[in-house]
Design a protein around this motif. Structure first.
Motif, PDB file in Angstrom:
ATOM      1  N   HIS A 360      33.856  48.186  38.418  1.00 18.50           N
ATOM      2  CA  HIS A 360      34.285  46.790  38.635  1.00 18.50           C
ATOM      3  C   HIS A 360      34.771  46.593  40.079  1.00 18.50           C
ATOM      4  O   HIS A 360      35.964  46.390  40.323  1.00 18.50           O
ATOM      5  N   PRO A 361      33.858  46.612  41.035  1.00 23.71           N
ATOM      6  CA  PRO A 361      34.254  46.439  42.442  1.00 23.71           C
ATOM      7  C   PRO A 361      34.758  45.038  42.744  1.00 23.71           C
ATOM      8  O   PRO A 361      35.329  44.802  43.800  1.00 23.71           O
ATOM      9  N   ASP A 362      34.565  44.118  41.809  1.00 27.16           N
ATOM     10  CA  ASP A 362      34.991  42.728  42.019  1.00 27.16           C
ATOM     11  C   ASP A 362      36.453  42.505  41.682  1.00 27.16           C
ATOM     12  O   ASP A 362      37.010  41.441  41.981  1.00 27.16           O
ATOM     13  N   LEU A 363      37.097  43.476  41.057  1.00 34.35           N
ATOM     14  CA  LEU A 363      38.489  43.301  40.641  1.00 34.35           C
ATOM     15  C   LEU A 363      39.458  43.811  41.712  1.00 34.35           C
ATOM     16  O   LEU A 363      39.130  44.682  42.512  1.00 34.35           O
ATOM     17  N   SER A 364      40.660  43.262  41.684  1.00 35.48           N
ATOM     18  CA  SER A 364      41.710  43.688  42.617  1.00 35.48           C
ATOM     19  C   SER A 364      42.319  45.000  42.136  1.00 35.48           C
ATOM     20  O   SER A 364      42.174  45.379  40.965  1.00 35.48           O
ATOM     21  N   ILE A 365      43.024  45.670  43.021  1.00 35.80           N
ATOM     22  CA  ILE A 365      43.713  46.913  42.637  1.00 35.80           C
ATOM     23  C   ILE A 365      44.794  46.631  41.579  1.00 35.80           C
ATOM     24  O   ILE A 365      44.865  47.345  40.570  1.00 35.80           O
ATOM     25  N   LEU A 462      36.534  32.469  50.144  1.00 36.86           N
ATOM     26  CA  LEU A 462      35.624  33.611  50.087  1.00 36.86           C
ATOM     27  C   LEU A 462      34.967  33.736  48.722  1.00 36.86           C
ATOM     28  O   LEU A 462      35.523  33.297  47.708  1.00 36.86           O
ATOM     29  N   SER A 463      33.811  34.383  48.681  1.00 41.65           N
ATOM     30  CA  SER A 463      33.132  34.603  47.401  1.00 41.65           C
ATOM     31  C   SER A 463      33.936  35.564  46.527  1.00 41.65           C
ATOM     32  O   SER A 463      33.977  35.439  45.312  1.00 41.65           O
ATOM     33  N   GLU A 464      34.613  36.544  47.169  1.00 43.86           N
ATOM     34  CA  GLU A 464      35.447  37.487  46.420  1.00 43.86           C
ATOM     35  C   GLU A 464      36.891  36.978  46.365  1.00 43.86           C
ATOM     36  O   GLU A 464      37.840  37.737  46.534  1.00 43.86           O
ATOM     37  N   GLU A 465      37.025  35.689  46.099  1.00 46.10           N
ATOM     38  CA  GLU A 465      38.326  35.004  46.109  1.00 46.10           C
ATOM     39  C   GLU A 465      39.376  35.719  45.263  1.00 46.10           C
ATOM     40  O   GLU A 465      40.491  35.976  45.725  1.00 46.10           O
ATOM     41  N   PHE A 466      39.029  36.071  44.024  1.00 50.05           N
ATOM     42  CA  PHE A 466      40.027  36.627  43.115  1.00 50.05           C
ATOM     43  C   PHE A 466      40.643  37.919  43.644  1.00 50.05           C
ATOM     44  O   PHE A 466      41.858  38.042  43.765  1.00 50.05           O
ATOM     45  N   ALA A 467      39.790  38.908  43.946  1.00 52.48           N
ATOM     46  CA  ALA A 467      40.298  40.202  44.402  1.00 52.48           C
ATOM     47  C   ALA A 467      41.102  40.049  45.681  1.00 52.48           C
ATOM     48  O   ALA A 467      42.160  40.664  45.850  1.00 52.48           O
ATOM     49  N   CYS A 468      40.610  39.221  46.598  1.00 55.94           N
ATOM     50  CA  CYS A 468      41.285  39.022  47.883  1.00 55.94           C
ATOM     51  C   CYS A 468      42.674  38.432  47.686  1.00 55.94           C
ATOM     52  O   CYS A 468      43.674  38.953  48.184  1.00 55.94           O
ATOM     53  N   VAL A 469      42.768  37.338  46.926  1.00 60.69           N
ATOM     54  CA  VAL A 469      44.065  36.686  46.707  1.00 60.69           C
ATOM     55  C   VAL A 469      45.014  37.617  45.961  1.00 60.69           C
ATOM     56  O   VAL A 469      46.171  37.795  46.342  1.00 60.69           O
ATOM     57  N   ASP A 470      44.526  38.219  44.877  1.00 61.95           N
ATOM     58  CA  ASP A 470      45.396  39.040  44.036  1.00 61.95           C
ATOM     59  C   ASP A 470      45.916  40.260  44.794  1.00 61.95           C
ATOM     60  O   ASP A 470      47.096  40.623  44.676  1.00 61.95           O
ATOM     61  N   ASN A 471      45.042  40.893  45.575  1.00 57.27           N
ATOM     62  CA  ASN A 471      45.485  42.037  46.385  1.00 57.27           C
ATOM     63  C   ASN A 471      46.535  41.606  47.401  1.00 57.27           C
ATOM     64  O   ASN A 471      47.580  42.254  47.568  1.00 57.27           O
ATOM     65  N   TRP A 472      46.259  40.511  48.104  1.00 57.62           N
ATOM     66  CA  TRP A 472      47.121  40.093  49.211  1.00 57.62           C
ATOM     67  C   TRP A 472      48.469  39.578  48.706  1.00 57.62           C
ATOM     68  O   TRP A 472      49.519  39.939  49.245  1.00 57.62           O
ATOM     69  N   VAL A 473      48.449  38.744  47.664  1.00 60.56           N
ATOM     70  CA  VAL A 473      49.711  38.207  47.150  1.00 60.56           C
ATOM     71  C   VAL A 473      50.568  39.325  46.574  1.00 60.56           C
ATOM     72  O   VAL A 473      51.800  39.306  46.685  1.00 60.56           O
ATOM     73  N   ASP A 474      49.925  40.334  45.988  1.00 54.06           N
ATOM     74  CA  ASP A 474      50.689  41.471  45.479  1.00 54.06           C
ATOM     75  C   ASP A 474      51.421  42.196  46.612  1.00 54.06           C
ATOM     76  O   ASP A 474      52.539  42.681  46.436  1.00 54.06           O
ATOM     77  N   LEU A 475      50.797  42.250  47.792  1.00 54.15           N
ATOM     78  CA  LEU A 475      51.458  42.858  48.942  1.00 54.15           C
ATOM     79  C   LEU A 475      52.679  42.040  49.360  1.00 54.15           C
ATOM     80  O   LEU A 475      53.721  42.596  49.736  1.00 54.15           O
ATOM     81  N   VAL A 476      52.558  40.706  49.291  1.00 55.89           N
ATOM     82  CA  VAL A 476      53.694  39.844  49.640  1.00 55.89           C
ATOM     83  C   VAL A 476      54.842  40.080  48.660  1.00 55.89           C
ATOM     84  O   VAL A 476      56.010  40.194  49.061  1.00 55.89           O
TER      85      VAL A 476
END
Length: 597
Positions: A360-365, A462-476
Motif C-alpha cells: 500500500h504505497p498510497d497510504l501514510s506512515i 497533489l494526487s497523493e493528497e491523503f498520504a502527504c497531508v496525513d504524514n505532514w500533519v502528524d509531524l506537526v
C-alpha cells in the motif's frame, strides 16, 4: 567546509580507540580512512554543534574556548593514543569539558547535570534542552553586501557563526543534518556573492535550505518523541513502515537486520550524542549499499558516490518498483494465524506491517501504524472465539473502515483550504490550536499554525493528497507533543500525545477547547494600539496580526470561533482605518477601547 550531505559519515575520531569497531573489509577500511580525513578537517564544526545544542544560551566566545580545547585534545590523542584521557567516550569528554568551563554551569543552570557522570549525565543534558527558543535573540540578519564581505573576509569564521546560530535554535536536529545545512548554505553564499542582485539570489536560493532544515527537523523530532515516549517497539514499527514502502522488494529477513541498525542509531541521535549519531547513521548507509542488489534497484548510482554524498542520495531516491510476490492475504486467509502469532508476536506483527506497507504505497506512515494496531486488536478478540478464521476473515473491512475515517479527516482539512484561502486557513488553525493548547507560548502556537498551513497548501493539490497531508500533519502534532517524555500541556492534549502514537491524529481531531485553562487577567495592553503598527511591513506586519489573534484567543478563551473571528476582523479594519487617518495615534486611542469592550 567540504561538501556534506545528510548521513555522511562512518566513524568519528579514530583516536578514541575504545569507542570504535575497527574496519576489517577492504571497503570498510577505505570508508574509515575517508572519514578520518573528513573528521580532521571538520572537528571544529562538529564541536560547535554539540556545544550549541547542549548549552543554547552560551555565547559565541564561550564556544570558541571549547573548540580550542577540543582541537588541542584531538591533537594530543593523535600524537599519543595511549594517553588515559584518549580512552574515554567522545561525548563524555565533551560534556566534561563543558562542565569544567568556569562559571558556565552556574550561569546557565545546568550544574545539576555536571554533578552526574557519564550515562546519567547524558539524559540530564538532553532534558535541559529547550524546544521553544523564544528566549534567544532574533536570528542575526545581515545586509547581503555585509554578509558577502564577512564571507570573503573569513569563510571559516562566517560558517562558524552560522552553524552556532542554527544549532542553538535547533537543539534536537541530528548533527549530520546540520552539517548538510551548513554546506548547502556555503554553496548559496558562494553563488550569490558573485551575483549582482544579491538580495533576490539569497531569497531564492536560501529558501530550499531552510525548507530542508524544517522538514528533517520535524521528522527527527517526531521520531525521537515516539522513541522517548513509547520505546523501541514503536520506533521499530515506524521504521518497518518507512523502509517497506521505500524498498518493497527487500526480503523480510533482510529488513529485520537493517531495522536493527536503523533503530539503534536513534539512541545516540535522539540523546544528542553527536559522535554516536554520526557513526550509527553511517553504519546504516554502509549496510544498505553492501546489500543493494537485494534492497533496491534505485540506489546503484548513490552507492557509487563518495561517502559524504551517498547518504542524502539514498534518502532522496525514488521508491523501488513493487514486486509481484506480495503475501498480504496470508494474514487474513490462513487457518493457523493465531498459532503463528503466539509463536513470536512481535515478529508476527512486524511481518504483517512489512507486507501491508509494501502493498500500500498510497497510504501514510501513521495510517500503516493504525492498520497494524487494528489488526493486533482484531486478533486479540478473534483468537478467543470458537471460530477464529471466520472472525478475522473480515479484517480487510476493519482496515478499510479505519482508512476511510482517516480519509474523511484529510478531506475536511483540504476543504478548509479550498474555502478559506491561505490567510483564512492560518487564522482558523491559530484559533483552533490556541483553544486546544493555550498553555503553549504565543510564538510556538504561531509556528505550529504556519506548519499546518504549509502542509495543506502543499499537499491538497497533489494526487497523493491523503498520504502527504496525513504524514505532514502528524509531524506537526509531533512537534506539539514535543520530544520530552515529561512534557505536560493539559490533560486532554497529554492524553492524545501519550496514549497511542498511531491514533493521536484521530484523538486530536476530537479535542475541544481546554476546559482546565484559566485565562490571564483582562489587560488593556492587548487593545492598546499605536502608530508603530503602521510602520510594520509584510512579514513583520503579518507576525503582529498573528500575535494579536493568539493572545486574543488566550484572553477570550470562552468566546466561539465566530466571535473571535469577528473581533479579529474589527482589529484589522481598525488598523486599516487608522493607518490611513491624518492622526493615526488619536484614531487608535479611539478604536482600541471599542474592540476591547
Amino acid at each position: 567546509m567540504k561538501q556534506l550531505k545528510l548521513t555522511a559519515f562512518v566513524f568519528f575520531l579514530f583516536f578514541f580507540t575504545e569507542s570504535l569497531t575497527l574496519p576489517t573489509k577492504p571497503q570498510d577500511v577505505d570508508d574509515f580512512r575517508t572519514t578520518q580525513k573528513f573528521i580532521e578537517e571538520n572537528i571544529e564544526y562538529i564541536t560547535i554543534i554539540a556545544f550549541a545544542q547542549h548549552v543554547q544560551e552560551a555565547t559565541f566566545e564561550d564556544m570558541e574556548i571549547l573548540v580550542k580545547d577540543m582541537v588541542e585534545y584531538k591533537d594530543r590523542c593523535m600524537a599519543n593514543k595511549t594517553l588515559p584521557e584518549c580512552f574515554k567516550l567522545p561525548n563524555n569528554v565533551l560534556q566534561e569539558k563543558i562542565c569544567a568551563m568556569e562559571g558556565l554551569p552556574q550561569k546557565h543552570n545546568f550544574s545539576h547535570c555536571c554533578s552526574k557522570v557519564d550515562f546519567e549525565r547524558r539524559p540530564c543534558f538532553f532534558f535541559n534542552k529547550k524546544a521553544d527558543v523564544g528566549f534567544l535573540p532574533p536570528f542575526p540578519t545581515l545586509d547581503p553586501e555585509e554578509k558577502c564581505q564577512a564571507f570573503k573576509n573569513s569563510r571559516k569564521s562566517f560558517l562558524n557563526h552560522y552553524i552556532y546560530e542554527v544549532a542553538r535554535r535547533n537543539p534536537f536536529v541530528f548533527a549530520p543534518t546540520l552539517l548538510s545545512v551548513a554546506a548547502r548554505f556555503e554553496e548559496v553564499a558562494k553563488t550569490c556573492c558573485e551575483e549582482q542582485h544579491k538580495v533576490s539570489c539569497f531569497q531564492t536560493r536560501a529558501a530550499p535550505v531552510i525548507q530542508y532544515l524544517k522538514a528533517f527537523s520535524s521528522y527527527q523530532k517526531n521520531v525521537c518523541g515516539a522513541y522517548w515516549k513509547f520505546g523501541t517497539k514503536v520506533l521499530n514499527f515506524i521504521n518497518i513502515a518507512v523502509l517497506s514502502q521505500k524498498f518493497p522488494k527487500i526480503e523480510f529477513k533482510e529488513l529485520t537486520s537493517l531495522i536493527e541498525d536503523v533503530s539503534s542509531k536513534y539512541d545516540g541521535c535522539c540523546e544528542g550524542d553527536v559522535i554516536q549519531c554520526i557513526r550509527d547513521t553511517s553504519k546504516v548507509m554502509n549496510h544498505i549499499c553492501s546489500k543493494q542488489d537485494s534492497i533496491s534497484s534505485k540506489i546503484k548510482e548513490c552507492c557509487e558516490k563518495k561517502i559524504p554524498e551517498r547518504g542524502e542520495c539514498i534518502i532522496n531516491s525514488n521508491k523501488d518498483d513493487r514486486p509481484k510476490d506480495l503475501r498480504e492475504a496470508k494474514f487474513t486467509d490462513s487457518e493457523n494465524i493465531c498459532q503463528e502469532r503466539d509463536i513470536d508476536p512481535d515478529n508476527f506483527f512486524a511481518e504483517f506491517t512489512y507486507e501491508y506497507s509494501r502493498n500500500h504505497p498510497d497510504l501514510s506512515i501513521p495510517e500503516l501504524l493504525r492498520i497494524a494496531n487494528v489488526y493486533k486488536d482484531l486478533l486479540s478478540n478473534c483468537c478467543n472465539t470458537e471460530n477464529p478464521p471466520g472472525c478475522y476473515r473480515h479484517a480487510k473491512d476493519k482496515f478499510n473502515e479505519t482508512t476511510e475515517k482517516s480519509h474523511k479527516i484529510v478531506q475536511r482539512e483540504c476543504a478548509h483550504f479550498q474555502h478559506l484561502g491561505k490567510n483564512g486557513l492560518k487564522y482558523y488553525y491559530l484559533i483552533r490550536l490556541t483553544k486546544t493548547a493555550p498553555q503553549l507560548s504565543t510564538e510556538e502556537l504561531i509556528s505550529l499554525g504556519e506548519k499546518m498551513v504549509m502542509a495543506l497548501t502543499t499537499c491538497c493539490t497533489l494526487s497523493e493528497e491523503f498520504a502527504c497531508v496525513d504524514n505532514w500533519v502528524d509531524l506537526v502534532l509531533g512537534e506539539l507533543c514535543g520530544i520530552n517524555e515529561n512534557r505536560t500541556i493539559n490533560p486532554a492534549v497529554d492524553h492524545c500525545c501519550k496514549t497511542n502514537f498511531a491514533f493521536r491524529r484521530h484523538c486530536f481531531e476530537g479535542l475541544k477547547a481546554d476546559k482546565t485553562y484559566m485565562p490571564p487577567p483582562t489587560t488593556k495592553d492587548l487593545f492598546t494600539f499605536n502608530a508603530d503598527l503602521c510602520q510594520a511591513q509584510n512579514e513583520e506586519l503579518q507576525r503582529k496580526k498573528d500575535r494579536f489573534l493568539v493572545n486574543l484567543v488566550k484572553l477570550k478563551h470562552e468566546l466561539t470561533d465566530e466571535e473571535l473571528q469577528s473581533l479579529f476582523k474589527s482589529f484589522t479594519q481598525a488598523m486599516e482605518k487608522c493607518c490611513n487617518a491624518e492622526d493615526p495615534e488619536t484614531c487608535f486611542n479611539e478604536e482600541g477601547p471599542k474592540i476591547g469592550s
